[in-house]
Design an enzyme around this catalytic site. Structure first.
Site, mmCIF file in Angstrom:
data_model
loop_
_atom_site.group_PDB
_atom_site.id
_atom_site.type_symbol
_atom_site.label_atom_id
_atom_site.label_comp_id
_atom_site.label_asym_id
_atom_site.label_seq_id
_atom_site.Cartn_x
_atom_site.Cartn_y
_atom_site.Cartn_z
ATOM 1 C CG ASP A 178 -2.044 -1.003 1.118
ATOM 2 O OD1 ASP A 178 -2.199 -1.618 0.049
ATOM 3 O OD2 ASP A 178 -2.780 -1.165 2.114
ATOM 4 C CG ASP A 274 -6.726 -8.156 1.937
ATOM 5 O OD1 ASP A 274 -7.905 -8.504 1.717
ATOM 6 O OD2 ASP A 274 -6.403 -7.407 2.881
#
Length: 346
Positions: A178, A274
């Protein structure tokens, strides 16, 4: 890249791992002389221990199976050690200041071969932002060849975008991260050496777990546990893609081979890509992921808070995905990888 001594530690015996070095020292007080002798012995056998770890991790990912149940329609692949380091794949979201910090940091890491930014905003990145980031990469990237920096533009905001296949990759290793997560370079390079020993599994810094909640009429229901569950139970079965290494082939499999209903679910719910990737890799390997002990830093977490009911949504995602697979692919483990050269005790 210098070699590292790798230790295998049982997370169940050390559930405070990342955050409590003082806890470890206190627990071992009174045994310092024995530990000094042990460290001397282990230091003289570093090569043997490293070879043992590599063999152990390689064997843990030796079995490949299909994506949908156990039918052999899954296109298997093999992997050698990643060529020339790793590609940092940054998932960006409306935080240019954070993105600049992230790109500058990862460009300074010795193992970085390329940096790709997944951009899913309606407006493309400005010319000034592109120019600034390219200048930073050219200045800091430590690879001897021409640096590879690029924005991967997407027309729609979709979490599946972060796992789209990427053209012109020079490495097998993808470090998915991220934009607000910073992993120190020495920690990242150590995790890369761990991934090289088991390139078909996920290797990352953010562990999560599942466990059986109840079973009714032959249908199992599972719980999803965050960091505190991992800490308490000393086990895990996922590492999140917010900071994890994965083989580039899984981008192809996620986009083109994984059940389209799972991608549609991620698109609709705007969550759980995820978890979907963790299930994909576990289903392909029949092996657990590898949690690498190491501190990471979130530089923009205050700007994007988890919404109310986040954990319940994750539980629902997990169970809905498992129902689509028809079985539970995740494999639990209590083993974590530790860079012994940075540990007081191991």
């Amino acid at each position: 890249m210098s070699s590292s001594l790798v230790a295998i530690r049982d997370a169940g015996a050390d559930s405070g791992g990342i955050y409590s070095p003082a806890k470890e020292k206190a627990a071992n007080r009174g045994r310092s002389s024995l530990l000094r002798r042990l460290r001397q012995f282990l230091g003289s056998h570093k090569l043997v221990l490293s070879i043992f770890l590599l063999c152990f991790l390689a064997l843990s990912t030796s079995r490949i199976r299909s994506l949908s149940g156990r039918n052999p329609h899954y296109p298997s692949f093999s992997s050698s050690s990643s060529r020339g380091g790793y590609t940092v794949l940054i998932n960006a979201w409306k935080r240019n200041k954070v993105l600049k910090q992230s790109v500058a940091h990862y460009a300074s890491c010795g193992g970085t071969d390329a940096i790709r930014v997944v951009w899913s905003e309606s407006d493309p990145p400005s010319d000034s932002l592109k120019a600034y980031l390219k200048k930073i990469v050219l200045k800091k990237l430590q690879t001897p060849h021409k640096p590879n920096f690029k924005f991967d533009l997407n027309e729609e905001d979709n979490l599946n975008n972060r796992f789209k296949p990427i053209e012109d990759l020079r490495t097998d290793a993808i470090f998915s991260v991220d934009d607000d997560v910073i992993v120190p370079c020495h920690t990242l390079d150590f995790a890369f050496t761990v991934w090289q020993s088991a390139p078909l599994t996920m290797v990352g810094f953010v562990p999560r777990m599942h466990w059986l909640d109840h079973e009714k009429n032959g249908v199992a229901s599972y719980k999803y546990g965050g960091w505190w569950s991992v800490w308490w139970m000393g086990t895990y079965s996922m590492v999140l893609s917010k900071a994890a290494f994965v083989h580039k082939k899984y981008l192809e499999l996620y986009t083109h081979e994984m059940l389209s209903s799972i991608r549609d679910y991620v698109t609709r719910e705007r969550n759980c890509e995820d978890i979907a990737m963790s299930l994909l890799v576990a289903n392909a390997t029949d092996a657990p992921p590898i949690w690498v002990q190491g501190k990471i830093y979130e530089i923009g977490s205050s700007e994007v808070a988890s919404p109310k009911g986040h954990n319940n949504r994750r539980i629902k995602c997990l169970n809905d995905f498992i129902s689509l697979y028809g079985s539970m692919p995740l494999v639990s483990t209590s083993v974590k990888a530790v860079d012994a050269s940075h540990e007081w005790f191991w």
